[in-house]
Enzyme design. Structure first.
Site, PDB file in Angstrom:
ATOM      1  N   CYS A   1       0.825  -1.210   0.000  1.00 26.97           N
ATOM      2  CA  CYS A   1       0.000   0.000   0.000  1.00 26.97           C
ATOM      3  C   CYS A   1       0.861   1.263   0.000  1.00 26.97           C
ATOM      4  O   CYS A   1       2.005   1.245   0.435  1.00 26.97           O
ATOM      5  CB  CYS A   1      -0.867   0.028   1.243  1.00 26.97           C
ATOM      6  SG  CYS A   1      -1.813  -1.468   1.484  1.00 26.97           S
TER       7      CYS A   1
ATOM      8  N   ARG B   1       2.057   1.425  -5.934  1.00 29.86           N
ATOM      9  CA  ARG B   1       2.287   0.519  -4.808  1.00 29.86           C
ATOM     10  C   ARG B   1       1.076  -0.371  -4.521  1.00 29.86           C
ATOM     11  O   ARG B   1       1.175  -1.355  -3.785  1.00 29.86           O
ATOM     12  CB  ARG B   1       2.633   1.323  -3.554  1.00 29.86           C
ATOM     13  CG  ARG B   1       3.919   2.113  -3.682  1.00 29.86           C
ATOM     14  CD  ARG B   1       4.192   2.853  -2.402  1.00 29.86           C
ATOM     15  NE  ARG B   1       4.386   1.941  -1.295  1.00 29.86           N
ATOM     16  CZ  ARG B   1       5.548   1.462  -0.904  1.00 29.86           C
ATOM     17  NH1 ARG B   1       6.643   1.820  -1.522  1.00 29.86           N
ATOM     18  NH2 ARG B   1       5.631   0.643   0.121  1.00 29.86           N
TER      19      ARG B   1
ATOM     20  N   TRP C   1      -3.233  -2.192  -1.493  1.00 30.87           N
ATOM     21  CA  TRP C   1      -3.056  -3.528  -2.071  1.00 30.87           C
ATOM     22  C   TRP C   1      -3.597  -4.473  -1.014  1.00 30.87           C
ATOM     23  O   TRP C   1      -3.023  -4.602   0.068  1.00 30.87           O
ATOM     24  CB  TRP C   1      -1.583  -3.809  -2.346  1.00 30.87           C
ATOM     25  CG  TRP C   1      -1.354  -5.085  -3.097  1.00 30.87           C
ATOM     26  CD1 TRP C   1      -1.434  -5.270  -4.440  1.00 30.87           C
ATOM     27  CD2 TRP C   1      -0.999  -6.357  -2.542  1.00 30.87           C
ATOM     28  NE1 TRP C   1      -1.160  -6.574  -4.752  1.00 30.87           N
ATOM     29  CE2 TRP C   1      -0.885  -7.265  -3.611  1.00 30.87           C
ATOM     30  CE3 TRP C   1      -0.770  -6.817  -1.256  1.00 30.87           C
ATOM     31  CZ2 TRP C   1      -0.553  -8.603  -3.426  1.00 30.87           C
ATOM     32  CZ3 TRP C   1      -0.441  -8.149  -1.064  1.00 30.87           C
ATOM     33  CH2 TRP C   1      -0.330  -9.026  -2.153  1.00 30.87           C
TER      34      TRP C   1
ATOM     35  N   ASN D   1       0.044   0.275   6.041  1.00 32.70           N
ATOM     36  CA  ASN D   1       0.666  -0.592   5.040  1.00 32.70           C
ATOM     37  C   ASN D   1       1.310  -1.739   5.800  1.00 32.70           C
ATOM     38  O   ASN D   1       2.088  -1.495   6.716  1.00 32.70           O
ATOM     39  CB  ASN D   1       1.730   0.200   4.264  1.00 32.70           C
ATOM     40  CG  ASN D   1       2.634  -0.710   3.447  1.00 32.70           C
ATOM     41  OD1 ASN D   1       2.216  -1.779   3.006  1.00 32.70           O
ATOM     42  ND2 ASN D   1       3.868  -0.288   3.252  1.00 32.70           N
ATOM     43  N   GLY D   2       0.988  -2.972   5.443  1.00 26.55           N
ATOM     44  CA  GLY D   2       1.607  -4.114   6.120  1.00 26.55           C
ATOM     45  C   GLY D   2       0.546  -5.041   6.665  1.00 26.55           C
ATOM     46  O   GLY D   2      -0.598  -5.043   6.204  1.00 26.55           O
TER      47      GLY D   2
ATOM     48  N   GLU E   1      12.881 -14.681 -17.085  1.00 25.67           N
ATOM     49  CA  GLU E   1      12.516 -13.271 -16.947  1.00 25.67           C
ATOM     50  C   GLU E   1      11.568 -12.828 -18.078  1.00 25.67           C
ATOM     51  O   GLU E   1      10.610 -12.092 -17.841  1.00 25.67           O
ATOM     52  CB  GLU E   1      13.795 -12.408 -16.926  1.00 25.67           C
ATOM     53  CG  GLU E   1      13.583 -10.913 -16.885  1.00 25.67           C
ATOM     54  CD  GLU E   1      12.830 -10.402 -15.660  1.00 25.67           C
ATOM     55  OE1 GLU E   1      12.601 -11.184 -14.726  1.00 25.67           O
ATOM     56  OE2 GLU E   1      12.438  -9.227 -15.664  1.00 25.67           O
TER      57      GLU E   1
ATOM     58  N   LYS F   1       7.905 -11.317 -17.404  1.00 29.51           N
ATOM     59  CA  LYS F   1       7.462 -10.012 -17.924  1.00 29.51           C
ATOM     60  C   LYS F   1       6.145 -10.172 -18.661  1.00 29.51           C
ATOM     61  O   LYS F   1       5.218  -9.413 -18.462  1.00 29.51           O
ATOM     62  CB  LYS F   1       8.503  -9.405 -18.883  1.00 29.51           C
ATOM     63  CG  LYS F   1       9.733  -8.797 -18.303  1.00 29.51           C
ATOM     64  CD  LYS F   1       9.532  -7.561 -17.471  1.00 29.51           C
ATOM     65  CE  LYS F   1       9.211  -7.898 -16.050  1.00 29.51           C
ATOM     66  NZ  LYS F   1      10.255  -7.951 -15.084  1.00 29.51           N
TER      67      LYS F   1
ATOM     68  N   GLU G   1       3.094 -11.190 -16.271  1.00 28.00           N
ATOM     69  CA  GLU G   1       2.635 -10.257 -15.243  1.00 28.00           C
ATOM     70  C   GLU G   1       1.931  -9.025 -15.810  1.00 28.00           C
ATOM     71  O   GLU G   1       1.078  -8.456 -15.142  1.00 28.00           O
ATOM     72  CB  GLU G   1       3.763  -9.853 -14.284  1.00 28.00           C
ATOM     73  CG  GLU G   1       4.811  -8.930 -14.840  1.00 28.00           C
ATOM     74  CD  GLU G   1       5.840  -8.508 -13.799  1.00 28.00           C
ATOM     75  OE1 GLU G   1       5.516  -8.386 -12.616  1.00 28.00           O
ATOM     76  OE2 GLU G   1       7.009  -8.293 -14.198  1.00 28.00           O
TER      77      GLU G   1
ATOM     78  N   HIS H   1      12.135 -33.565 -21.320  1.00 33.65           N
ATOM     79  CA  HIS H   1      11.754 -34.312 -20.115  1.00 33.65           C
ATOM     80  C   HIS H   1      10.329 -33.995 -19.673  1.00 33.65           C
ATOM     81  O   HIS H   1       9.937 -34.318 -18.558  1.00 33.65           O
ATOM     82  CB  HIS H   1      12.749 -34.012 -18.984  1.00 33.65           C
ATOM     83  CG  HIS H   1      14.145 -34.421 -19.329  1.00 33.65           C
ATOM     84  ND1 HIS H   1      14.522 -35.742 -19.439  1.00 33.65           N
ATOM     85  CD2 HIS H   1      15.246 -33.691 -19.638  1.00 33.65           C
ATOM     86  CE1 HIS H   1      15.805 -35.812 -19.773  1.00 33.65           C
ATOM     87  NE2 HIS H   1      16.271 -34.568 -19.912  1.00 33.65           N
TER      88      HIS H   1
ATOM     89  N   LYS I   1       4.130  -2.817  -6.594  1.00 34.17           N
ATOM     90  CA  LYS I   1       5.554  -2.632  -6.868  1.00 34.17           C
ATOM     91  C   LYS I   1       6.431  -3.128  -5.720  1.00 34.17           C
ATOM     92  O   LYS I   1       7.465  -3.738  -5.942  1.00 34.17           O
ATOM     93  CB  LYS I   1       5.818  -1.145  -7.126  1.00 34.17           C
ATOM     94  CG  LYS I   1       7.254  -0.820  -7.508  1.00 34.17           C
ATOM     95  CD  LYS I   1       7.577  -1.316  -8.893  1.00 34.17           C
ATOM     96  CE  LYS I   1       9.000  -1.021  -9.302  1.00 34.17           C
ATOM     97  NZ  LYS I   1       9.386  -1.831 -10.477  1.00 34.17           N
TER      98      LYS I   1
END
Ligand code: M6R
Length: 611
Positions: free
Chosen positions: A2, A27, A74, A100-101, A484, A488, A491, A507, A606
């Site tokens: 947040c 955020r 968030w 936040n948390g 990566e 990208k 997401e 495999h 973020k």
């Protein structure tokens, strides 16, 4: 996670809060809200959804006050709806809290408060804090600051909170434990924010609150104490970037701007790392070569994209410095019993320096006697402060949720660290180190050349954007880039994408190949190129459409792949810095083509300050 903003002072409060929320929205964007206090009244407006919905709700409304706090969420506890949006208020409507948390003991506290008759208006852990602060005032706390200190002493977890009380207009009380909170003094008042980006329009002189410190913000400035009320001081520093760096500057999205900033970011990160004799110097490291001479094992801990940078660094550290390296996801490392000794070096990578899992892994390592070097993009971040030594990437602020320029600068910083280790252990001759550094210094210009292929990649994005599934394959340093590239893409576009070690395809994963399904192959020159060509043939034989990322001048690759994007030739270990760029652009253009919210993808934030 947040975003938190707060302001007290002579200027109109609401516009400052809304501007701060706009900056901090990356955020978290499940809901947004503000609380203002003035003339004995507390006004709260909050809405589920992005900031735009709050702005609509405020349209034409005159919410005034002498101090206020704002929040962009968030969600952790409680679905993202109006009820669960912050700020949260106590039942009497005196106190408003943003947070936040996670309050880990909130269920226990909530049950106790409910047993005393409290009725809750939301499903959040935050509301418990509003009730507790109000209760502490009723129980005799002399003022809001004392009530917050008393309430926080009863909280477990990681959190940053900011509280206003209608009976103390002009005052904001804030506290943090293992979640970021920064403060700024301005003419006739003060501000607080979850990160520097929220303050930079007002001041560059920052004070980062430390764990269990409480800040009281008034028009007279900021007073910091510990939880016992004794005077204290946070970590003070000055930021060297300005507001323009946190704006889009004509690009459609922050992510695209940040992709294009990579040549500059790499140049900045390399600045001053080499002395007149061509030796690697790491002045800011807060350690010297002797600390590294006897390192016999390296663990790299990180999450997400930073973890992929760690995977890239493994090859460089093992090859150049001759030290064995293990790379681990931070949230796994901290629950294992790794064998750590005073000769173990733990490298903790986090662009934000606030990722809860990485912070916990670093603490776990230090508790067992290992030295921790932090790689972070945020000066004064928790990770940077807590580590034994720090090496900063100098990418400038990264606002897009998808990490791009911080990834390439992490690789650069880690490669420099690898050379530093090699130098300290005399694993490379000085002229070898010099040559590698010179090759790295050429990278910004080469990156600019790769960026020139953007239109070609945008065309491929139009071709691939309707695919249900995209595979990325690579070997050696191509493997982390495959991972990566897939991260990208998934997401920001929500297209299912996976990265695989190309040799592993046979495999199992090759069963996923369907006729016309896209496969992106990292196929630059190097000792595994022949092997990757075979892997390309294997997927082609099963109907895949292959896009190869190859080295300029490699015409043979065209016989194997359907599409080729070229990057300039570099030392084998440096390819990741270049090859990731076409994949960032591919992910970006597919997401843009699909109309996704590139900078604020669903469900993400973020900075991940919860475990
Ligand atoms: O701030 P950090 O580098 O610690 O963040 C780690 C991850 O959360 C981050 O890399 C995440 O995976 C990004 N969304 C990737 O683009």
């Amino acid at each position: 996670m947040c975003g938190i903003i707060g302001y007290t002072g002579p200027a109109p409060v609401l516009p400052i809060l809304l501007e701060g929320l706009r900056t901090l929205e990356y955020r978290g964007y499940d809901s947004a809200g503000v609380a203002l206090v003035g003339a004995g009244a507390l006004s709260v407006v909050k809405r589920a959804g992005k900031l735009g919905r709050l702005l609509q709700a405020l349209d034409g409304d005159t919410v005034e006050g002498t101090a206020g706090v704002g929040h962009t969420r968030w969600a952790t506890h409680g679905e993202p709806n109006d009820r669960n949006a912050h700020p949260h208020v106590d039942p009497a409507g005196d106190v408003a809290v943003i947070h936040n948390g996670i309050i880990e003991n909130f269920a226990e506290l909530r049950a106790k408060l409910a047993a005393d008759g409290a009725v809750f208006a939301s499903d959040t852990d935050t509301e418990v804090v509003a009730h507790l602060v109000a209760q502490c005032r009723r129980d005799g706390a002399t003022d809001l600051a004392e009530a917050v200190r008393a309430a926080v002493r009863r909280l477990d977890g990681a959190f940053a909170i900011a509280v206003v009380d209608r009976r103390e207009p002009g005052t904001i009380v804030a506290c943090r434990r293992e979640a970021p909170l920064v403060l700024g003094r301005v003419s006739g008042g003060a501000l607080l924010s979850s990160d520097v980006a929220g303050l930079i329009a007002h001041t560059r002189d920052i004070e980062a609150l430390l764990d269990d410190q409480v800040a009281v913000l008034t028009r007279d400035g900021i007073a910091v104490t510990d939880l016992g009320g004794r005077p204290a001081q946070g970590h003070r520093f000055t930021v060297d970037w300005d507001i323009a760096a946190a704006e889009k500057q004509g690009y459609a999205h922050f992510m695209l701007k940040e992709i294009h900033e990579q040549p500059l970011a790499v140049r900045e990160t390399l600045l001053g790392r080499v002395d007149a004799e061509g030796r690697v110097t790491l002045d800011e490291l807060r350690a010297d070569a002797d600390d590294f001479r006897f390192v016999d094992k390296v663990y790299i801990v990180a999450c997400g994209t930073s973890f992929h940078a760690g995977m890239v660094a493994k090859y460089a550290i093992e090859h150049w410095a001759g030290i064995g390296v293990e790379v681990e996801i931070a949230s796994e490392f901290r629950y294992r019993d790794p064998i750590l000794t005073p000769h173990t070096l733990v490298v903790a990578i986090s662009q934000s320096g606030e990722t809860a899992d990485t912070l916990a892994a670093a603490t776990h390592a230090r508790a067992q006697g290992a030295k921790v070097v932090a790689i972070s993009n945020v000066v004064g971040s928790s990770l940077a402060r807590d580590a034994d030594a720090v090496l900063y990437t100098r990418a400038g602020p990264e606002i897009g949720v998808a990490a791009t320029k911080t990834f390439v600068t992490q690789i650069i910083a880690l490669d420099v660290l690898a050379l530093y280790l090699a130098q300290a252990r005399r694993a490379l001759f000085p002229d070898e180190c010099r040559d590698h550094l010179a090759r790295m210094e050429a990278l910004p210009d080469l990156l600019a050349q790769v960026l020139d292929s953007e239109q070609e990649i945008a065309g491929l994005a139009r071709r691939f954007c309707r695919a249900g599934y995209v595979m990325f394959i690579g070997r050696h340093v191509g493997l982390p880039i495959a991972l990566e590239g897939a991260l990208k893409l998934k997401e920001i576009s929500y297209v299912h994408a996976e990265g695989f070690a190309a040799g592993e395809m046979k495999h199992g994963p090759i069963a996923l190949i369907t006729d016309g399904g896209p496969v992106v192959a990292l196929a630059t020159r190097g000792h595994v190129r022949g092997k990757i060509l075979s892997n390309i043939q294997e997927v082609k034989a099963r109907g895949a459409v292959v896009l190869a990322i190859a080295t300029e001048g490699d015409t043979e690759i065209k016989e194997h792949a359907d599409h080729v994007v070229y990057v300039p030739e570099v030392h084998e270990l440096l390819y990741p810095v270049l090859t990731v760029v076409p994949l960032q652009l591919l992910g970006y253009h597919i997401a843009a083509e699909l109309g996704r919210d590139v900078d604020m993808p669903r469900n993400l934030a973020k900075t991940v300050t919860v475990e």
